[in-house]
Motif scaffolding. Structure first.
Motif, mmCIF file in Angstrom:
data_model
loop_
_atom_site.group_PDB
_atom_site.id
_atom_site.type_symbol
_atom_site.label_atom_id
_atom_site.label_comp_id
_atom_site.label_asym_id
_atom_site.label_seq_id
_atom_site.Cartn_x
_atom_site.Cartn_y
_atom_site.Cartn_z
ATOM 1 N N GLU A 252 0.870 -1.177 0.000
ATOM 2 C CA GLU A 252 0.000 0.000 0.000
ATOM 3 C C GLU A 252 0.907 1.227 0.000
ATOM 4 N N HIS A 253 0.319 2.410 0.016
ATOM 5 C CA HIS A 253 1.138 3.623 -0.015
ATOM 6 C C HIS A 253 0.501 4.681 0.885
ATOM 7 N N ASP A 254 1.211 5.772 1.061
ATOM 8 C CA ASP A 254 0.801 6.792 2.018
ATOM 9 C C ASP A 254 -0.264 7.752 1.500
ATOM 10 N N ALA A 255 -0.623 7.670 0.229
ATOM 11 C CA ALA A 255 -1.500 8.682 -0.353
ATOM 12 C C ALA A 255 -2.974 8.481 -0.020
ATOM 13 N N THR A 256 -3.374 7.273 0.399
ATOM 14 C CA THR A 256 -4.794 7.015 0.642
ATOM 15 C C THR A 256 -5.180 7.345 2.076
ATOM 16 N N ARG A 257 -6.467 7.581 2.259
ATOM 17 C CA ARG A 257 -6.981 7.898 3.594
ATOM 18 C C ARG A 257 -7.254 6.632 4.403
ATOM 19 N N ASN A 258 -7.545 6.861 5.707
ATOM 20 C CA ASN A 258 -7.995 5.796 6.603
ATOM 21 C C ASN A 258 -7.004 4.636 6.696
#
Length: 520
Positions: A252-258
């Motif tokens: 995954e990456h840091d750009a998504t919420r929650n």
């Protein structure tokens, strides 16, 4: 001068030693194997020796590459119709039973460790590795490999920081805001959803503790016990081993919420499987997309789900719906028997998805919302119409919707009618494309590319002999101490003793008062 430079170069090269890395991806799931292939590719490019246990062998001819073929594991899913879109559509499933996933993982584990090629590798006393990387999916028995080869190990998880994974290196996150990876719920939760998430966690832990983990322990002891005995070493307790990973890679990456909070030894490397630059498109697809005057709509339900399992009547209605648009539609469909295909629709049995999404003429991506497809959509900045089916796809599409670049369409018999207005909305409202581009910019704005990060942390763990300094102290604190149950017990004991003493005093004082009244 030339000689000094040459000698310096020789000295430098002599001090660069390639690691011996064992990469194990034992599940017969094509999308997971793509992650394994990505890890292998980056490690080979960095000059390391890689041994790859895989269900899907690669056509790589290199001196520093060896693969252990376990392709017979595909038999595990060969006749299972419950994981097809047709079955799920008919039975209206929105959540996979956790016992089914756990049983699948244990059966794949049993098949892998019994495979002749794997047994040959494990029984060779001359084999050694510097580090182990294993796909993590509902079973931790593969941690025994790090005991056998006496080296650090890392898990590579195909999804994000869900509690089932974090519990292996830290304290599990709170169900009030962190959904199960099999859940269609997305925070902020309603009261009913919070109760549902709490119950699903309790149920999962119950299954794991009383059914799955005892079987995993038996497999661990039966396989690794004799192997260690031949090497003159005792077998550590299973629970000590399963919680001993040096690091977990999250896809995954840091750009998504929650996203849940994570410890230092959980590293996001989402998108590392995407080649940079992408491979060129085949000439027929390149010409098709280049010459599409009104742009292209790309439709694929991934490598695990197959569109051909949909009812044929529904497929016909989807084709008719696509035929009403002026855009070119590329549909990955695994069957050549379709008839009456509209002129603007191109059916392909296999699609080079990253290469298609990289083309600027592709306007949107209709997808099941798997983690790899979700990352590729963000990587190339494409808006998404999501049709989630199971596993983490609901969570991924919910996140994409919250981030403003996706619309969700349910998988149902009304799919063509529901899909058409969503496509029209995305074609006429440029907010989705702008949000996708904005999120893509955030995704690419990082110190280093994810493939390079993976290699760095693998080398770092070996250099630091397990990176013990990155581990969370929470793993060494018992549950009763984390919940302060000992303090609560002391307080309750003190209060109980005080109440007892006061009650005794009151009882002694009570008869004297009665006697005084009698004398009066």
């Amino acid at each position: 001068m030339k000689w000094s430079i040459l000698l310096s170069l020789i000295y430098f090269l002599s001090n660069v030693e390639g690691l011996k890395v064992l990469v194990c991806f034992p599940l017969p799931v094509k999308s997971l194997s793509i992650l394994g292939q990505g890890a292998v590719r980056h490690l080979l490019e960095a000059g390391h020796d890689v041994t790859y246990i895989t269900v899907y062998p690669l056509k790589i001819k290199a001196k520093n590459y060896r693969q252990i073929d376990i392709s017979t594991n595909t038999a595990l899913l060969a006749r299972d119709e419950s994981l097809t879109m047709g079955y799920i559509l008919e039975h209206k499933l929105e959540r996979n039973p956790p016992h089914q996933i756990q049983e699948f993982a244990v059966e794949a584990l049993r098949m892998t460790l019994k495979h002749e090629n794997v047994k040959k590798l494990l029984e060779d006393p001359n084999e050694h590795f510097d580090v182990i990387i294993v796909d993590l999916m509902e079973s931790e028995v593969y941690a025994g490999l790090s005991v056998l080869y006496n080296c650090p190990m890392m898990w590579l998880y195909s999804m994000g920081a869900h509690w089932q994974v974090l519990r292996l290196i830290d304290v599990a996150s709170n169900p009030a805001y962190d959904p199960d990876y099999l859940s269609p719920n997305m925070p902020p939760f309603t009261f009913a959803e919070r109760v549902e998430e709490l119950w699903s966690r309790i149920y999962w832990q119950y299954l794991k503790t009383f059914y799955t983990q005892p079987e995993e322990r038996r497999i661990y002891e039966a396989v690794f016990g004799p192997l260690l005995a031949k090497r003159g070493r005792p077998l550590p307790d299973y629970e000590d081993v399963m919680y001993n990973a040096s690091l977990i890679f999250g896809n995954e990456h840091d750009a998504t919420r929650n996203r849940a909070s994570t410890p230092q030894n959980f590293k996001y490397i989402g998108g590392f499987h995407i080649e940079d630059p992408v491979k060129p498109l085949p000439k027929d697809l390149q010409d098709l997309i280049d010459n599409s005057e009104h742009g292209v709509i790309y439709f694929s339900m991934g490598s695990f789900l197959q569109s051909k399992s949909l009812p044929r009547k529904l497929v016909t209605e989807i084709l008719q719906m696509f035929g009403e648009f002026k855009q070119t539609v590329i549909w990955k469909f695994e069957d050549n028997s379709l008839e009456n295909i509209p002129k603007n629709v191109r059916i392909v049995n296999w699609a080079p998805q990253p290469s298609i999404l990289a083309h600027p003429n592709v306007k949107m991506f209709i997808t099941h919302g798997g983690q790899l497809s979700s990352l590729e959509a963000i990587h190339f900045g494409k808006p998404v119409i999501g049709i989630p089916v199971f596993f983490d796809q609901f969570t991924n599409i919910h996140k994409a919707g919250q981030n403003g670049y996706a619309l969700r369409v349910p998988l149902s018999q009304n799919l063509p009618k529901d899909l058409k207005p969503a496509i029209n909305m995305m074609l006429t409202d440029d907010r989705y494309a702008k949000k996708a581009k904005e999120l893509s910019d955030l995704y690419h704005d990082r110190l280093t590319k994810p493939g390079a990060a993976l290699v760095h942390w693998v080398e770092y763990v070996v250099r630091t002999r397990g990176a013990l300094h990155l581990r969370s102290p929470a793993r060494h604190v018992p549950l009763y101490q984390r919940l302060y149950l000992d303090l609560i017990a002391i307080i309750l004991t003190i209060v109980s003793v005080l109440i007892f003493i006061l009650s005794k005093i009151c009882k002694k004082d009570h008869p004297k008062r009665n006697d005084h009244k009698k004398r009066n």
